[in-house]
Scaffold this motif. Structure first.
Motif, PDB file in Angstrom:
ATOM      1  N   SER A 175     -36.235 -43.336  31.979  1.00  0.00           N
ATOM      2  CA  SER A 175     -36.834 -42.355  31.061  1.00  0.00           C
ATOM      3  C   SER A 175     -38.248 -42.767  30.679  1.00  0.00           C
ATOM      4  O   SER A 175     -39.128 -41.921  30.502  1.00  0.00           O
ATOM      5  CB  SER A 175     -36.022 -42.237  29.769  1.00  0.00           C
ATOM      6  OG  SER A 175     -34.757 -41.720  30.035  1.00  0.00           O
ATOM      7  N   ALA A 176     -38.464 -44.079  30.593  1.00  0.00           N
ATOM      8  CA  ALA A 176     -39.783 -44.576  30.177  1.00  0.00           C
ATOM      9  C   ALA A 176     -40.887 -44.097  31.110  1.00  0.00           C
ATOM     10  O   ALA A 176     -42.047 -43.989  30.724  1.00  0.00           O
ATOM     11  CB  ALA A 176     -39.764 -46.102  30.131  1.00  0.00           C
ATOM     12  N   VAL A 177     -40.524 -43.779  32.337  1.00  0.00           N
ATOM     13  CA  VAL A 177     -41.519 -43.295  33.298  1.00  0.00           C
ATOM     14  C   VAL A 177     -42.158 -42.001  32.799  1.00  0.00           C
ATOM     15  O   VAL A 177     -43.340 -41.738  33.015  1.00  0.00           O
ATOM     16  CB  VAL A 177     -40.833 -43.041  34.672  1.00  0.00           C
ATOM     17  CG1 VAL A 177     -41.793 -42.384  35.649  1.00  0.00           C
ATOM     18  CG2 VAL A 177     -40.279 -44.340  35.243  1.00  0.00           C
ATOM     19  N   LEU A 178     -41.360 -41.192  32.105  1.00  0.00           N
ATOM     20  CA  LEU A 178     -41.817 -39.841  31.732  1.00  0.00           C
ATOM     21  C   LEU A 178     -42.213 -39.713  30.272  1.00  0.00           C
ATOM     22  O   LEU A 178     -42.675 -38.663  29.844  1.00  0.00           O
ATOM     23  CB  LEU A 178     -40.692 -38.838  32.016  1.00  0.00           C
ATOM     24  CG  LEU A 178     -40.298 -38.741  33.484  1.00  0.00           C
ATOM     25  CD1 LEU A 178     -38.802 -38.756  33.645  1.00  0.00           C
ATOM     26  CD2 LEU A 178     -40.895 -37.508  34.099  1.00  0.00           C
ATOM     27  N   VAL A 179     -42.022 -40.766  29.504  1.00  0.00           N
ATOM     28  CA  VAL A 179     -42.264 -40.672  28.061  1.00  0.00           C
ATOM     29  C   VAL A 179     -43.682 -41.105  27.742  1.00  0.00           C
ATOM     30  O   VAL A 179     -44.106 -42.188  28.126  1.00  0.00           O
ATOM     31  CB  VAL A 179     -41.263 -41.574  27.304  1.00  0.00           C
ATOM     32  CG1 VAL A 179     -41.602 -41.615  25.826  1.00  0.00           C
ATOM     33  CG2 VAL A 179     -39.854 -41.079  27.507  1.00  0.00           C
ATOM     34  N   LYS A 180     -44.390 -40.239  27.055  1.00  0.00           N
ATOM     35  CA  LYS A 180     -45.741 -40.599  26.634  1.00  0.00           C
ATOM     36  C   LYS A 180     -45.618 -41.429  25.376  1.00  0.00           C
ATOM     37  O   LYS A 180     -45.029 -41.008  24.392  1.00  0.00           O
ATOM     38  CB  LYS A 180     -46.543 -39.334  26.350  1.00  0.00           C
ATOM     39  CG  LYS A 180     -48.007 -39.584  26.064  1.00  0.00           C
ATOM     40  CD  LYS A 180     -48.749 -40.043  27.283  1.00  0.00           C
ATOM     41  CE  LYS A 180     -50.182 -40.421  26.962  1.00  0.00           C
ATOM     42  NZ  LYS A 180     -50.819 -41.171  28.033  1.00  0.00           N
ATOM     43  N   ARG A 181     -46.202 -42.619  25.429  1.00  0.00           N
ATOM     44  CA  ARG A 181     -45.999 -43.504  24.289  1.00  0.00           C
ATOM     45  C   ARG A 181     -46.916 -43.133  23.119  1.00  0.00           C
ATOM     46  O   ARG A 181     -48.081 -42.785  23.321  1.00  0.00           O
ATOM     47  CB  ARG A 181     -46.188 -44.950  24.729  1.00  0.00           C
ATOM     48  CG  ARG A 181     -44.930 -45.418  25.451  1.00  0.00           C
ATOM     49  CD  ARG A 181     -45.136 -46.576  26.361  1.00  0.00           C
ATOM     50  NE  ARG A 181     -46.329 -46.394  27.168  1.00  0.00           N
ATOM     51  CZ  ARG A 181     -47.354 -47.219  27.137  1.00  0.00           C
ATOM     52  NH1 ARG A 181     -47.341 -48.257  26.346  1.00  0.00           N
ATOM     53  NH2 ARG A 181     -48.391 -47.012  27.903  1.00  0.00           N
ATOM     54  N   ILE A 182     -46.326 -43.193  21.944  1.00  0.00           N
ATOM     55  CA  ILE A 182     -46.981 -42.648  20.760  1.00  0.00           C
ATOM     56  C   ILE A 182     -48.335 -43.295  20.485  1.00  0.00           C
ATOM     57  O   ILE A 182     -49.297 -42.624  20.167  1.00  0.00           O
ATOM     58  CB  ILE A 182     -46.036 -42.777  19.548  1.00  0.00           C
ATOM     59  CG1 ILE A 182     -44.892 -41.790  19.723  1.00  0.00           C
ATOM     60  CG2 ILE A 182     -46.752 -42.526  18.230  1.00  0.00           C
ATOM     61  CD1 ILE A 182     -43.751 -41.989  18.773  1.00  0.00           C
ATOM     62  N   HIS A 183     -48.434 -44.606  20.699  1.00  0.00           N
ATOM     63  CA  HIS A 183     -49.681 -45.262  20.321  1.00  0.00           C
ATOM     64  C   HIS A 183     -50.839 -44.912  21.256  1.00  0.00           C
ATOM     65  O   HIS A 183     -51.974 -45.275  21.003  1.00  0.00           O
ATOM     66  CB  HIS A 183     -49.484 -46.783  20.231  1.00  0.00           C
ATOM     67  CG  HIS A 183     -49.232 -47.428  21.551  1.00  0.00           C
ATOM     68  ND1 HIS A 183     -47.977 -47.850  21.934  1.00  0.00           N
ATOM     69  CD2 HIS A 183     -50.045 -47.697  22.590  1.00  0.00           C
ATOM     70  CE1 HIS A 183     -48.057 -48.372  23.145  1.00  0.00           C
ATOM     71  NE2 HIS A 183     -49.295 -48.278  23.564  1.00  0.00           N
ATOM     72  N   ASP A 184     -50.567 -44.179  22.327  1.00  0.00           N
ATOM     73  CA  ASP A 184     -51.654 -43.782  23.222  1.00  0.00           C
ATOM     74  C   ASP A 184     -52.536 -42.699  22.605  1.00  0.00           C
ATOM     75  O   ASP A 184     -53.621 -42.424  23.089  1.00  0.00           O
ATOM     76  CB  ASP A 184     -51.099 -43.223  24.540  1.00  0.00           C
ATOM     77  CG  ASP A 184     -50.600 -44.340  25.432  1.00  0.00           C
ATOM     78  OD1 ASP A 184     -50.877 -45.503  25.107  1.00  0.00           O
ATOM     79  OD2 ASP A 184     -49.934 -44.039  26.421  1.00  0.00           O
TER      80      ASP A 184
END
Ligand code: NAD
Ligand code: G3P
Length: 356
Positions: A175-184
């Motif tokens: 799932s991490a592949v598709l999740v935009k990380r918040i701190h970006d």
């Protein structure tokens, strides 16, 4: 340490390119993902140049997501078997009408340990009835397939505006592949919520017909009915979606909590206000042109899923003598394809049975 996951994006349209921005960024920063992300491109000639060459030199999909750069580690590959070869995770994001043929082309290039995730909205109508796209991919390619759905209008995701999605049945690592990380993000966040083991079939069957409701919302906009009428379209459309899920999902049980996820009512609302299907249907009323003509004129190669889905669903409702239970779905089909007057949308709402 296990070797990094190789990701292939099967598709490079509006949503395919928007998700490629997220996946490409993640691949640059997350160690468990291989840096190079292959993106299969249906080759086209744009003013004498190949689209894949343009993407690989200018790092922008100038046709399907103009104005947004793709990370340089996203590599456009025009031959599908080359793109898919060796991939650990295949992200399927093409208009639903092409998926079967593409799966046929990929058989033999993909290892049995690969996983798939589909972002495709729509439903497959085959000789054996309606099928989920995830089931079609799973059976043809003999790999596990998960699903990502949600209120995700591609241009808004590309513009890094906050949104949610629902991912079903995928490990945290994948799932991490598709999740935009918040701190970006500076002032806006894109956040994807992940959960597993929900009643996949039910939510999919309901969700995959939401584009029909979006067409109906567009008709109302074209008729300048206002927001009260559109709210009625959304409510009655949702009722038909739930009934549809009850009748056609494998176990026939509908969990209302699923409808409260991003993949449920949120996606329905987003599409009925901001989607391409809504926009095309509004133009259909205002211009009198056919959906086919408008798709070409307005969307420059992007494909509408709503009218085609209404035709697929209508055929199956007819076969099963269920047309009367789906007045809104039926009206959309008849207005799009049988030249019925668009005002019938309103009479359909007025006479819609409250008790489905
Ligand atoms: N665009 C969105 O906002 C959005 C958001 C969420 C989900 N989706 C879903 O994602 C899926 C893909 O949509 P999209 O917006 O990325 O695509 P799109 O409609 O923007 O683009 C059409 C794509 O189809 C390709 N194509 C054209 N002819 C083809 C052929 N013969 N064979 C194979 N490919 C061909 C084109 O090259 C292009 O990449 C759809 O199911 C859609 O419902 C879209
Ligand atoms: O633009 P549409 O109508 O294809 O809808 C886009 C997405 O499904 C919204 O989540």
């Amino acid at each position: 340490m296990a070797s990094p996951l190789k990701v292939c994006i099967v598709g490079s349209g509006n949503w395919g390119s928007a998700i490629a921005r997220i996946i490409g960024d993640n691949a640059r920063t997350l160690q468990h993902i291989a840096t190079t992300v292959k993106m299969w491109v249906f080759e086209e000639n744009i003013n004498g140049r190949k689209l894949s060459d343009i993407i690989n030199t200018e790092h922008e999909n100038v046709k399907y997501l103009p104005g947004y750069k793709l990370p340089e580690n996203v590599v456009a590959v025009p031959k599908l078997s080359d793109a898919a070869m060796g991939a650990d995770l295949l992200v399927f994001v093409v208009p639903h009408q092409f998926i079967r043929k593409l799966c046929d082309e990929m058989v033999g290039c993909v290892s049995a340990r690969a996983r798939g995730i589909t972002l495709i909205k729509g439903i497959y109508e085959g000789p054996e009835g309606l099928r989920l796209i995830s089931d079609v991919i799973r059976e043809k390619m003999e790999i596990d397939v998960s699903v990502l759905m949600g209120a995700n209008i591609a241009n808004e995701v590309a513009a890094e505006k906050f949104c949610e999605s629902t991912i079903g049945d995928l490990s945290k690592n994948l799932s991490a592949v598709l999740v935009k990380r918040i701190h970006d993000f500076q002032s806006s966040v894109s956040c994807i919520e992940s959960f597993t083991s929900f009643s996949k079939c039910v939510f999919l069957f309901c969700l995959l017909v939401k584009n029909i409701v979006a067409v109906s919302a567009g008709f109302c906009d074209g008729l300048q009915c206002g927001d009260n009428t559109k709210a009625a379209v959304i409510r009655l459309g949702l009722m038909e979606m739930i009934t549809f899920a009850q009748l056609f999902s494998k176990n026939g049980v509908v969990s209302t909590s699923t409808f409260l996820e991003s993949c449920g009512v949120a996606d329905l609302i987003a599409t009925c206000y901001g989607g391409r299907n809504r926009r095309a249907a509004e133009a259909f009323v205002r211009t009198g042109k056919s959906i086919e003509v408008l798709e070409k004129e307005i969307f420059n190669g992007q494909k509408l899923q709503g009218p085609a889905t209404s035709a697929e669903v209508y055929r199956i409702l007819q076969q099963k003598c269920l047309v009367n239970r789906f007045p809104l779905f039926t009206a959309v089909y008849q207005i799009c394809f049988e030249k019925r007057p668009v005002q019938e949308m309103i009479s359909c709402l007025q006479s819609h049975p409250c008790d489905m």
